[in-house]
Scaffold this motif. Structure first.
Motif, PDB file in Angstrom:
ATOM      1  N   ASP A   1       4.429   0.090  -6.811  1.00  0.00           N
ATOM      2  CA  ASP A   1       3.585  -0.987  -7.435  1.00  0.00           C
ATOM      3  C   ASP A   1       3.030  -2.031  -6.409  1.00  0.00           C
ATOM      4  O   ASP A   1       3.513  -2.044  -5.310  1.00  0.00           O
ATOM      5  CB  ASP A   1       4.426  -1.977  -8.504  1.00  0.00           C
ATOM      6  N   ALA A   2       1.637  -2.426  -6.846  1.00  0.00           N
ATOM      7  CA  ALA A   2       1.211  -3.518  -6.036  1.00  0.00           C
ATOM      8  C   ALA A   2       1.419  -4.811  -6.647  1.00  0.00           C
ATOM      9  O   ALA A   2       1.387  -4.895  -7.690  1.00  0.00           O
ATOM     10  CB  ALA A   2      -0.495  -3.368  -6.245  1.00  0.00           C
ATOM     11  N   VAL A   3       1.833  -5.736  -5.799  1.00  0.00           N
ATOM     12  CA  VAL A   3       2.432  -7.160  -6.074  1.00  0.00           C
ATOM     13  C   VAL A   3       1.788  -8.008  -5.312  1.00  0.00           C
ATOM     14  O   VAL A   3       1.341  -7.966  -4.220  1.00  0.00           O
ATOM     15  CB  VAL A   3       4.086  -7.109  -5.858  1.00  0.00           C
ATOM     16  N   ARG A   4       1.344  -9.142  -5.871  1.00  0.00           N
ATOM     17  CA  ARG A   4       0.737 -10.304  -5.338  1.00  0.00           C
ATOM     18  C   ARG A   4       1.773 -11.031  -4.481  1.00  0.00           C
ATOM     19  O   ARG A   4       3.116 -11.447  -5.141  1.00  0.00           O
ATOM     20  CB  ARG A   4       0.010 -11.152  -6.067  1.00  0.00           C
ATOM     21  N   LEU A   5       1.548 -11.439  -3.255  1.00  0.00           N
ATOM     22  CA  LEU A   5       2.412 -12.205  -2.316  1.00  0.00           C
ATOM     23  C   LEU A   5       1.883 -13.610  -1.970  1.00  0.00           C
ATOM     24  O   LEU A   5       0.600 -13.669  -1.745  1.00  0.00           O
ATOM     25  CB  LEU A   5       2.778 -11.686  -1.235  1.00  0.00           C
ATOM     26  N   ASN A   6       2.786 -14.732  -1.812  1.00  0.00           N
ATOM     27  CA  ASN A   6       2.258 -16.110  -1.196  1.00  0.00           C
ATOM     28  C   ASN A   6       2.762 -15.794   0.203  1.00  0.00           C
ATOM     29  O   ASN A   6       3.894 -15.764   0.320  1.00  0.00           O
ATOM     30  CB  ASN A   6       2.781 -17.170  -2.183  1.00  0.00           C
ATOM     31  N   ILE A   7       1.915 -16.125   1.072  1.00  0.00           N
ATOM     32  CA  ILE A   7       2.419 -16.217   2.634  1.00  0.00           C
ATOM     33  C   ILE A   7       2.342 -17.663   2.871  1.00  0.00           C
ATOM     34  O   ILE A   7       2.156 -18.592   2.407  1.00  0.00           O
ATOM     35  CB  ILE A   7       1.163 -15.180   3.446  1.00  0.00           C
TER      36      ILE A   7
END
Length: 235
Positions: A209-215
């Motif tokens: 799956d493609a997952v959004r991340l906060n860096i």
């Protein structure tokens, strides 16, 4: 004189009967021969069309309603290009005379399919020792039967599964490997470099799956789930 005439008429009737019988036999033979050609063309056509589905392909045409007189070069075609190519299949026949008829054929294909090798509890992750391949006829399997081990490995069982059970897609779901709000490791890869850093997941995710991340710098990016709490970005 009268008796002579009767004998002559009798001889003529006898010869007419012989000629009619001979003609009927010739027509019958021609019709049978034409149907043999038609059925063989259908067999060859469907065996070719179904060759990627499996092995030991058997085609049984039902051509009784598709007899084409004077059809020496029948050309089969699929009546619906999207139809499945096993079980009962509809086939059209074009003739050089411009006639078109339709018939059905049964197509049997031997394939491997997945069964449960040992009891699996609900929620358990499917491993290599939990499943195995066995042979079966594709047309007799449920539509959602799994045909590859790779379709099952790493998935989670939605219900208890007992040894020998035929495995279907609705028996499994993707195992969640990333939870929304959790801290994850993301690896950024490119030509000649690889950078590892921590991030916060903004979505749930399963393998692939493609997952959004906060860096850390407040930015966002999308990464692909590759394992438990692990993601990857390729530049």
């Amino acid at each position: 004189m009268f008796e002579s005439t009767l004998k002559t008429l009798g001889s003529l009737l006898c010869w007419c009967s012989i000629l009619l019988a001979t003609a009927a036999g010739a027509i019958s033979f021609e019709e049978q021969d034409g149907n043999s050609v038609l059925e063989q063309r259908v067999r060859d056509f469907l065996e070719w069309e179904a060759q990627d589905l499996g092995r030991d392909i058997k085609v049984t045409p039902h051509s009784g309603s598709a007899r084409l007189s004077n059809c020496h070069d029948p050309e089969p075609f699929l009546t619906n290009p999207e139809q499945r190519l096993y079980g009962r299949v509809s086939v059209g026949i074009r003739c050089e005379s411009g006639q078109t008829r339709y018939l059905q054929a049964d197509v049997s294909v031997l394939v491997d399919h997945v069964i449960v090798a040992r009891d699996i509890e609900a929620g358990a992750t499917i491993g290599a020792g939990d499943v195995e391949l066995v042979e079966g006829r594709l047309e007799k399997l449920p539509r959602h039967a799994l045909l590859e081990l790779s379709e099952a490995l790493g998935m989670s069982a939605t219900r208890p599964l007992r040894t020998g059970a035929l495995l279907q897609s609705h028996h499994l779901r993707k195992q969640r490997l990333v939870n929304r709000g959790s801290r994850v490791t993301v690896i950024a890869k490119g030509n000649g470099f690889s950078v590892r850093r921590e991030a916060k997941a903004l979505d749930n995710g399963s393998l692939g799956d493609a997952v959004r991340l906060n860096i850390a710098d407040g930015g966002q990016l999308k990464a692909i789930v590759t394992g438990h709490g692990r993601l990857e970005v390729v530049f």
